[in-house]
Design a protein around this motif. Structure first.
Motif, PDB file in Angstrom:
ATOM      1  N   ARG A 110      18.411  31.496  22.271  1.00 12.05           N
ATOM      2  CA  ARG A 110      18.023  30.621  21.149  1.00 12.05           C
ATOM      3  C   ARG A 110      16.579  30.895  20.724  1.00 12.05           C
ATOM      4  N   LEU A 111      15.701  31.153  21.707  1.00  6.66           N
ATOM      5  CA  LEU A 111      14.312  31.488  21.397  1.00  6.66           C
ATOM      6  C   LEU A 111      14.257  32.763  20.575  1.00  6.66           C
ATOM      7  N   ARG A 112      14.976  33.781  21.008  1.00  8.96           N
ATOM      8  CA  ARG A 112      14.974  35.069  20.301  1.00  8.96           C
ATOM      9  C   ARG A 112      15.501  34.916  18.876  1.00  8.96           C
ATOM     10  N   GLU A 113      16.619  34.213  18.716  1.00 12.58           N
ATOM     11  CA  GLU A 113      17.189  34.012  17.386  1.00 12.58           C
ATOM     12  C   GLU A 113      16.205  33.303  16.467  1.00 12.58           C
ATOM     13  N   LEU A 114      15.604  32.232  16.952  1.00 12.00           N
ATOM     14  CA  LEU A 114      14.671  31.449  16.154  1.00 12.00           C
ATOM     15  C   LEU A 114      13.444  32.274  15.794  1.00 12.00           C
ATOM     16  N   ARG A 115      12.928  33.006  16.768  1.00 11.53           N
ATOM     17  CA  ARG A 115      11.753  33.854  16.521  1.00 11.53           C
ATOM     18  C   ARG A 115      12.047  34.862  15.415  1.00 11.53           C
TER      19      ARG A 115
ATOM     20  N   LEU B 230      14.540  34.815  13.161  1.00  9.98           N
ATOM     21  CA  LEU B 230      14.837  34.168  11.883  1.00  9.98           C
ATOM     22  C   LEU B 230      13.563  33.752  11.153  1.00  9.98           C
ATOM     23  N   ASN B 231      12.524  33.449  11.915  1.00  5.94           N
ATOM     24  CA  ASN B 231      11.240  33.088  11.314  1.00  5.94           C
ATOM     25  C   ASN B 231      10.371  34.307  11.023  1.00  5.94           C
ATOM     26  N   GLY B 232      10.860  35.475  11.389  1.00  4.58           N
ATOM     27  CA  GLY B 232      10.128  36.705  11.094  1.00  4.58           C
ATOM     28  C   GLY B 232       8.954  36.977  12.010  1.00  4.58           C
ATOM     29  N   PHE B 233       8.962  36.377  13.199  1.00  2.36           N
ATOM     30  CA  PHE B 233       7.879  36.584  14.152  1.00  2.36           C
ATOM     31  C   PHE B 233       8.231  37.694  15.130  1.00  2.36           C
ATOM     32  N   GLY B 234       7.237  38.473  15.506  1.00  2.00           N
ATOM     33  CA  GLY B 234       7.400  39.417  16.594  1.00  2.00           C
ATOM     34  C   GLY B 234       7.068  38.720  17.906  1.00  2.00           C
ATOM     35  N   GLN B 235       7.399  39.358  18.997  1.00  2.00           N
ATOM     36  CA  GLN B 235       7.091  38.774  20.306  1.00  2.00           C
ATOM     37  C   GLN B 235       5.587  38.608  20.492  1.00  2.00           C
ATOM     38  N   THR B 236       4.816  39.538  19.952  1.00  2.00           N
ATOM     39  CA  THR B 236       3.362  39.467  20.080  1.00  2.00           C
ATOM     40  C   THR B 236       2.801  38.257  19.349  1.00  2.00           C
ATOM     41  N   GLU B 237       3.355  37.970  18.163  1.00  2.00           N
ATOM     42  CA  GLU B 237       2.875  36.819  17.390  1.00  2.00           C
ATOM     43  C   GLU B 237       3.164  35.501  18.116  1.00  2.00           C
ATOM     44  N   ILE B 238       4.355  35.378  18.658  1.00  2.00           N
ATOM     45  CA  ILE B 238       4.698  34.158  19.410  1.00  2.00           C
ATOM     46  C   ILE B 238       3.814  34.047  20.645  1.00  2.00           C
ATOM     47  N   ALA B 239       3.601  35.176  21.311  1.00  2.00           N
ATOM     48  CA  ALA B 239       2.766  35.175  22.512  1.00  2.00           C
ATOM     49  C   ALA B 239       1.357  34.683  22.200  1.00  2.00           C
ATOM     50  N   LYS B 240       0.796  35.147  21.091  1.00  2.00           N
ATOM     51  CA  LYS B 240      -0.558  34.708  20.704  1.00  2.00           C
ATOM     52  C   LYS B 240      -0.599  33.216  20.408  1.00  2.00           C
ATOM     53  N   LEU B 241       0.443  32.714  19.736  1.00  2.00           N
ATOM     54  CA  LEU B 241       0.504  31.276  19.450  1.00  2.00           C
ATOM     55  C   LEU B 241       0.518  30.449  20.732  1.00  2.00           C
ATOM     56  N   LEU B 242       1.164  31.003  21.761  1.00  2.00           N
ATOM     57  CA  LEU B 242       1.329  30.265  23.011  1.00  2.00           C
ATOM     58  C   LEU B 242       0.269  30.580  24.055  1.00  2.00           C
ATOM     59  N   GLY B 243      -0.538  31.619  23.791  1.00  2.00           N
ATOM     60  CA  GLY B 243      -1.561  32.002  24.762  1.00  2.00           C
ATOM     61  C   GLY B 243      -0.997  32.697  25.987  1.00  2.00           C
ATOM     62  N   ILE B 244       0.079  33.472  25.785  1.00  2.00           N
ATOM     63  CA  ILE B 244       0.697  34.224  26.875  1.00  2.00           C
ATOM     64  C   ILE B 244       0.866  35.674  26.426  1.00  2.00           C
TER      65      ILE B 244
ATOM     66  N   VAL C 196       7.066  36.601  26.876  1.00  2.00           N
ATOM     67  CA  VAL C 196       8.051  36.206  25.865  1.00  2.00           C
ATOM     68  C   VAL C 196       9.347  36.993  26.084  1.00  2.00           C
ATOM     69  N   GLN C 197       9.233  38.289  26.367  1.00  2.00           N
ATOM     70  CA  GLN C 197      10.415  39.108  26.652  1.00  2.00           C
ATOM     71  C   GLN C 197      11.197  38.538  27.827  1.00  2.00           C
ATOM     72  N   LYS C 198      10.484  38.173  28.876  1.00  2.00           N
ATOM     73  CA  LYS C 198      11.144  37.637  30.066  1.00  2.00           C
ATOM     74  C   LYS C 198      11.836  36.304  29.773  1.00  2.00           C
ATOM     75  N   TYR C 199      11.204  35.470  28.946  1.00  2.00           N
ATOM     76  CA  TYR C 199      11.846  34.217  28.549  1.00  2.00           C
ATOM     77  C   TYR C 199      13.124  34.507  27.774  1.00  2.00           C
ATOM     78  N   GLU C 200      13.053  35.445  26.835  1.00  2.00           N
ATOM     79  CA  GLU C 200      14.202  35.746  25.986  1.00  2.00           C
ATOM     80  C   GLU C 200      15.362  36.336  26.781  1.00  2.00           C
ATOM     81  N   ARG C 201      15.067  37.098  27.797  1.00  4.25           N
ATOM     82  CA  ARG C 201      16.119  37.695  28.632  1.00  4.25           C
ATOM     83  C   ARG C 201      16.636  36.727  29.683  1.00  4.25           C
ATOM     84  N   GLY C 202      15.932  35.621  29.889  1.00  2.00           N
ATOM     85  CA  GLY C 202      16.318  34.680  30.925  1.00  2.00           C
ATOM     86  C   GLY C 202      15.819  35.094  32.295  1.00  2.00           C
ATOM     87  N   THR C 203      15.021  36.163  32.346  1.00  4.71           N
ATOM     88  CA  THR C 203      14.482  36.645  33.619  1.00  4.71           C
ATOM     89  C   THR C 203      13.545  35.609  34.214  1.00  4.71           C
TER      90      THR C 203
END
Length: 166
Positions: free
Chosen positions: A37-42, A44-58, A63-70
């Protein structure tokens, strides 16, 4: 004084180094669902993993590990992600397949996680998510409806062509 005999209904698993040894294979199905769901939403909003990571400070690797469920997403991190992407936290739990919600914890843990990471699932493809984002980027309702009808007719044409052996 009552004896301290173990209750037969509460048998404990063998302990090693003071910790219970549990045997799990792969990510938990719910973690996979939340990551998907995180990957789909990201996307659909046109964000890359790097952009989400910067927003979250990670890092984007996190972000990749969250998206894979790792790696599991903590409650506080999930709240931060929901805030950053402007959705309720419940969004990440929406549409959990019935085979997860109708089963006990033990039964859920046995479900084959392949269902959630299948490359055959069209919603897992970048192309699908980009198409959906682009489709909703068309602001004119009439034009968007015509694009939809065009795609449907092309799909029907290709199906009938295949059925006729062409």
């Amino acid at each position: 004084m009552p004896s301290k005999q173990p209750d037969d209904n509460r048998r404990r698993k063998p302990m090693r180094n003071g910790r219970r040894k549990t045997k799990t294979v792969g990510p938990h199905p719910i973690d996979l669902h939340v990551g998907r769901r995180l990957r789909e939403l990201r996307m659909l909003n046109g964000f890359g993993q790097t952009e989400i990571a910067k927003l979250l400070g990670i890092t984007f690797q996190q972000v990749q590990k969250y998206e894979r469920g790792t790696n599991r997403v903590s409650a506080s991190r999930l709240y931060d992600i929901a805030q950053a992407l402007k959705v309720p936290v419940s969004y990440f739990y929406d549409d959990i397949p019935r085979d997860l919600t109708d089963k006990s914890i033990a039964q859920r843990n046995k479900i084959v996680t392949q269902l959630f990471v299948s490359r055959e699932d069209p919603m897992q493809r970048r192309e699908t998510l980009e198409l959906v984002r682009s489709y909703y980027g068309v602001e004119d309702d009439v034009l968007r409806e015509r694009i939809f009808e065009l795609i449907k007719s092309i799909s029907k044409y290709n199906s009938s062509k295949t059925d006729r052996g062409i």
